[in-house]
Motif scaffolding. Structure first.
Motif, PDB file in Angstrom:
ATOM      1  N   GLU A   1       0.832  -1.204   0.000  1.00 62.04           N
ATOM      2  CA  GLU A   1       0.000   0.000   0.000  1.00 62.04           C
ATOM      3  C   GLU A   1       0.865   1.252   0.000  1.00 62.04           C
ATOM      4  O   GLU A   1       0.499   2.274  -0.592  1.00 62.04           O
ATOM      5  CB  GLU A   1      -0.930  -0.015   1.203  1.00 62.04           C
TER       6      GLU A   1
ATOM      7  N   PRO B   1       0.346  -1.391  -9.857  1.00 65.73           N
ATOM      8  CA  PRO B   1      -1.061  -1.577 -10.248  1.00 65.73           C
ATOM      9  C   PRO B   1      -1.260  -2.625 -11.333  1.00 65.73           C
ATOM     10  O   PRO B   1      -2.290  -3.306 -11.351  1.00 65.73           O
ATOM     11  CB  PRO B   1      -1.478  -0.178 -10.732  1.00 65.73           C
TER      12      PRO B   1
ATOM     13  N   LEU C   1       2.011   1.814  -3.593  1.00 65.81           N
ATOM     14  CA  LEU C   1       0.890   2.315  -4.389  1.00 65.81           C
ATOM     15  C   LEU C   1       0.602   3.773  -4.056  1.00 65.81           C
ATOM     16  O   LEU C   1       0.328   4.592  -4.944  1.00 65.81           O
ATOM     17  CB  LEU C   1      -0.353   1.464  -4.121  1.00 65.81           C
TER      18      LEU C   1
ATOM     19  N   ASN D   1       7.955   2.377 -11.527  1.00 70.82           N
ATOM     20  CA  ASN D   1       6.904   2.951 -10.683  1.00 70.82           C
ATOM     21  C   ASN D   1       6.855   4.465 -10.847  1.00 70.82           C
ATOM     22  O   ASN D   1       5.815   5.043 -11.167  1.00 70.82           O
ATOM     23  CB  ASN D   1       7.150   2.571  -9.220  1.00 70.82           C
TER      24      ASN D   1
END
Length: 611
Positions: free
Chosen positions: A417, A528, A420, A464
């Motif tokens: 998390e 993702p 993300l 990322n």
């Protein structure tokens, strides 16, 4: 059609690999004849064609008689595997073998085929290791940790229910259970650290092993492995271990074990989170902090970043029910559930009860010019180093927990998390920096810098941040700035177009997948997309077939999440982190972000009003 050789009797030849395939029926044959012909054809192929897809390990029937246990173990062809072909030949693919069974039967089979040290490295050993890794990564999908503990204890203690078991077989069975437990603890130790069921299980298993040690001295090595896992220091050897001293030794060992567990009670304190401290009503500083951070530390960081005296600031938490809490300097900011006590606002001390913003967006515009002075490569290095510290701490099982039990296992997905969240924040940061830049020429320079930073992130194998920056520049609030984009030089526009093609979602993100596959490890993927792949596997395949676990689906999921492990490895010593500039690192570690989309659009229209 000509007659085909009859297939061997699978139930009578125990240990033969199960192959399942369908043959397309000719239109002029009836269903009954076609079905019988398909069954005959399923095992007549000596060398089945191989498709470039997932390799699914085969299972054997594990019931002794060959006719028992069929309700608990089966092998069949999945519906998704039926592919029509114009010829009468069937396409046989390992990928489409569906193996299913009850959790207990799957565990029993794993223990039966588990290879010990002397068999490691053989083809059978490698297949068994892969099968075991699949099971340990995905077992939370179909059984609880408590159920797994009970099943393992049962296999360790219970003798074979058919026939007699000699001394050697008993020791081997116990060693296989202990080997599986060792692999389990090594793979999932962080997730199991605070699990009460696991603590009780290890205490009970350790007691059983100590009880068996006098009768089976060959378990000494396994005892040492258990001690190593839990930082135990065994002081008694097999030679001086006797039944009379067993009770005393057991008490001593369990005491050491409990102390070892308690000594890691501060593990949670070492976890890090991304903390948002609002300096305006819709603008915050994002900073990485440990979960035990206190208000004084956050205020110190904000004061340094915003270049204001520390004594002028206070930290206020707006709770979720609308209340306001003035945090004292030594008050902890995060609860035990790794959640902040409320939305954190920095206010000036002289405002008293009034919660006014520390600053506003017009004042923030004066602070964005600093970005123009930073070297683009150094910025990319700082971004990559920041992301790598998070990505390196992600466990493969976090993706499983996130997909299957996201709400009930939030503590098991902290690092995932965090990454993300970082991706979203970098995207918002790019928008914030561009839209807070008041002059056209500086805005052009800023966009050119971000294009170069994105290219550098890709070169540093950080997909990322690469995706986050490209998406930030492609958002409506930034892409609508036509006057700004017209001033961008042609070579930068060309570079941006080339970078955009990597983020193209067509053909299931083929451009990204091809580019990422060519990169050497270690590397940081785009999280993702990994979650999307697992979600598609999850929603496109049933977890259970007639109450039997669909192990093919679990193998596909395990194969996907193992990408995390592969990306984290550095077999060639390539290294992804580099020494970063301290000034740049201080800037990147505390990103200034506006998280209100309406505010961002207002800033965009203020820069370039509608015609």
């Amino acid at each position: 059609m000509g007659s085909r050789p009859q297939p061997p009797n699978l139930r009578q030849e125990q240990g033969r690999l199960l192959h399942a395939a369908l043959v397309e029926q000719e239109e002029d044959e009836d269903e009954e004849e076609g079905s019988e012909e398909s069954s005959n054809d399923s095992t007549s192929r000596a060398e089945p064609l191989t498709m470039p897809t997932f390799d699914v390990p085969y299972f054997r029937y594990i019931d002794d008689e060959g006719t028992e246990g069929e309700e608990e173990w089966s092998s069949s062809r999945s519906l998704s595997s039926i592919e029509e072909d114009s010829s009468t030949d069937s396409v046989v693919s390992d990928r489409f073998v569906v193996v299913s069974g009850t959790p207990e039967k799957i565990l029993e089979h794993l223990l039966t085929d588990l290879t010990l040290d002397e068999d490691q490295g053989t083809s059978q050993g490698k297949e068994s290791d892969t099968l075991l890794d699949d099971f340990l990564l995905t077992y939370p999908v179909f059984m609880s940790t408590s159920d797994l503990c009970q099943a393992l204890l049962g296999h360790y203690c219970t003798k074979r229910h058919r026939g007699k078991e000699d001394r050697k077989e008993a020791v081997e069975r116990k060693q296989k259970v202990l080997h599986l437990v060792s692999q389990w603890m090594a793979l999932c130790r962080d997730f199991l650290r605070d699990d009460e069921h696991v603590k009780l299980f290890m205490k009970t298993l350790y007691r059983y092993v100590l009880d068996d040690l006098y009768e089976h001295p060959s378990l000494e090595k396994d005892v040492r492995e258990l001690q190593k896992l839990y930082q135990l220091h065994r002081t008694h050897t097999v030679d001086n271990y006797s039944p009379q001293r067993k009770s005393k030794a057991l008490s001593h060992q369990l005491s050491l074990k409990e102390n070892g567990l308690q000594s890691r009670g501060t593990h949670r304190e070492s976890k890090e989170v991304l903390c948002h401290v609002y300096i305006a009503m819709d603008s915050f500083l994002s900073m990485k902090a440990h979960v035990g951070v206190v208000a004084q530390e956050l205020l110190q960081a904000v004061a340094e970043r915003m270049e204001v005296p520390l004594g002028d600031l206070v930290l206020v938490a707006v709770t979720y029910n609308g209340g306001r809490l003035l945090l004292q300097p030594q008050d902890r900011v995060f609860s035990d559930a790794l959640r902040p006590v409320g939305r954190l606002h920095v206010c000036r001390k002289d405002l008293g009860e009034v919660l006014n913003p520390f600053t506003d967006n017009s004042e923030l515009q004066q602070r964005t010019a600093r970005m123009l002075t930073l070297n683009t490569w150094d910025v990319a290095v700082a971004l990559t180093n920041f992301d790598w510290t998070i990505f390196a701490s992600i466990h493969e099982q976090e993706l499983v927990y996130f997909t299957f039990s996201r709400h009930s296992s939030s503590n098991h997905t902290v690092a995932l998390e965090l990454l993300l969240q970082r991706c979203n924040e970098v995207q918002l940061w790019v928008m914030t920096e561009v839209l807070l830049c008041p002059t056209l020429c500086k805005r052009v320079q800023l966009i050119k810098k971000f294009i170069k930073i994105a290219a550098h992130c890709k070169a540093q194998r950080n997909l990322n941040c690469f995706f986050a920056i490209i998406m930030g520049l492609n958002t409506a609030a930034v892409s609508r700035l036509s006057q700004t984009w017209e001033k961008i030089p042609g070579k930068f526009k060309k570079l941006f177009t080339e970078l955009e093609t990597v983020t193209d979602p067509s053909l299931n993100h083929k451009a990204y997948r091809d580019s990422f596959k060519k990169m050497k490890a270690p590397k940081i993927p785009f999280p993702p997309l990994l979650l999307k792949d697992i979600t598609f596997i999850h929603e496109g395949n049933k977890t259970f077939h007639d109450n039997l676990v669909n192990f093919e689906k679990l193998h596909m999921i395990a194969d996907t999440v193992r990408l995390i492990r592969q990306c984290q490895k550095d077999p060639m010593g390539n290294g992804i982190t580099q020494k970063s500039n301290s000034e740049v690192r201080a800037y990147i570690d505390y990103l200034l972000i506006i998280d209100n989309q309406q505010t961002l659009f207002e800033l965009s229209h203020r820069l370039e009003p509608r015609a």
